[in-house]
Design a protein around this motif. Structure first.
Motif, PDB file in Angstrom:
ATOM      1  N   ILE A  19       0.834  -1.209   0.000  1.00 26.99           N
ATOM      2  CA  ILE A  19       0.000   0.000   0.000  1.00 26.99           C
ATOM      3  C   ILE A  19       0.867   1.256   0.000  1.00 26.99           C
ATOM      4  N   VAL A  20       1.975   1.227   0.722  1.00 24.61           N
ATOM      5  CA  VAL A  20       2.852   2.399   0.831  1.00 24.61           C
ATOM      6  C   VAL A  20       3.437   2.773  -0.532  1.00 24.61           C
ATOM      7  N   ARG A  21       3.924   1.784  -1.276  1.00 20.02           N
ATOM      8  CA  ARG A  21       4.518   2.060  -2.593  1.00 20.02           C
ATOM      9  C   ARG A  21       3.488   2.017  -3.709  1.00 20.02           C
ATOM     10  N   ASP A  22       2.248   1.685  -3.397  1.00 23.58           N
ATOM     11  CA  ASP A  22       1.147   1.642  -4.354  1.00 23.58           C
ATOM     12  C   ASP A  22       1.402   0.644  -5.487  1.00 23.58           C
ATOM     13  N   GLY A  23       1.447  -0.645  -5.101  1.00 26.21           N
ATOM     14  CA  GLY A  23       1.631  -1.664  -6.111  1.00 26.21           C
ATOM     15  C   GLY A  23       1.686  -3.060  -5.513  1.00 26.21           C
ATOM     16  N   MET A  24       2.241  -3.985  -6.296  1.00 25.04           N
ATOM     17  CA  MET A  24       2.358  -5.375  -5.880  1.00 25.04           C
ATOM     18  C   MET A  24       3.765  -5.863  -6.173  1.00 25.04           C
ATOM     19  N   ALA A  25       4.206  -6.868  -5.411  1.00 26.40           N
ATOM     20  CA  ALA A  25       5.546  -7.413  -5.604  1.00 26.40           C
ATOM     21  C   ALA A  25       5.510  -8.929  -5.626  1.00 26.40           C
ATOM     22  N   LEU A  26       6.457  -9.492  -6.344  1.00 26.35           N
ATOM     23  CA  LEU A  26       6.733 -10.913  -6.297  1.00 26.35           C
ATOM     24  C   LEU A  26       8.094 -11.032  -5.613  1.00 26.35           C
ATOM     25  N   PHE A  44       8.833  -5.534  -8.436  1.00 28.14           N
ATOM     26  CA  PHE A  44       7.719  -4.700  -7.975  1.00 28.14           C
ATOM     27  C   PHE A  44       7.004  -4.076  -9.160  1.00 28.14           C
ATOM     28  N   TRP A  45       5.681  -4.132  -9.139  1.00 32.99           N
ATOM     29  CA  TRP A  45       4.833  -3.471 -10.133  1.00 32.99           C
ATOM     30  C   TRP A  45       4.219  -2.244  -9.479  1.00 32.99           C
ATOM     31  N   SER A  46       4.486  -1.070 -10.042  1.00 29.40           N
ATOM     32  CA  SER A  46       3.943   0.181  -9.522  1.00 29.40           C
ATOM     33  C   SER A  46       2.635   0.505 -10.216  1.00 29.40           C
ATOM     34  N   ASP A  47       1.573   0.620  -9.433  1.00 25.10           N
ATOM     35  CA  ASP A  47       0.289   1.050  -9.991  1.00 25.10           C
ATOM     36  C   ASP A  47       0.354   2.515 -10.410  1.00 25.10           C
ATOM     37  N   ALA A  48       1.189   3.298  -9.729  1.00 22.02           N
ATOM     38  CA  ALA A  48       1.267   4.734  -9.997  1.00 22.02           C
ATOM     39  C   ALA A  48       1.843   5.043 -11.376  1.00 22.02           C
ATOM     40  N   ASP A  49       2.971   4.412 -11.718  1.00 24.10           N
ATOM     41  CA  ASP A  49       3.589   4.739 -13.007  1.00 24.10           C
ATOM     42  C   ASP A  49       3.633   3.568 -13.997  1.00 24.10           C
ATOM     43  N   LYS A  50       2.980   2.452 -13.620  1.00 23.57           N
ATOM     44  CA  LYS A  50       2.840   1.292 -14.512  1.00 23.57           C
ATOM     45  C   LYS A  50       4.187   0.728 -14.976  1.00 23.57           C
ATOM     46  N   THR A  51       5.134   0.596 -14.044  1.00 27.10           N
ATOM     47  CA  THR A  51       6.453   0.068 -14.379  1.00 27.10           C
ATOM     48  C   THR A  51       6.848  -1.070 -13.432  1.00 27.10           C
TER      49      THR A  51
END
Length: 82
Positions: A19-26, A44-51
């Protein structure tokens, strides 16, 4: 998520929401490591910048088969489906 094996070594892969970095990680952990438990690698997949971002938490010697599978799994499972 699941456990993988290669070259007589065991690895664990977990998916985590951040939640802090706004994304998901493997996360990839070497279950046979003498350096202790916990993830050694993260994609890590960032929901904010889609990278995607690749991060090594510590030095780890990984069979190419596991590393390739880890990257493939991240590409397949991390970005949200439309």
């Amino acid at each position: 998520m699941n456990k993988w094996e290669a070259d007589g070594r065991r690895f664990e892969v977990l998916m985590a929401s951040d939640i802090v970095r706004d994304g998901m990680a493997l996360e990839l952990s070497d279950l046979d490591s003498e350096r202790g438990s916990g993830p050694a690698l993260e994609i890590f997949w960032s929901d904010a910048d889609k990278t995607f971002t690749f991060f090594a938490h510590r030095a780890i010697n990984i069979p190419l088969e596991i590393l390739s599978r880890f990257v493939d799994e991240a590409v397949r499972s991390l970005p949200p489906s439309s």
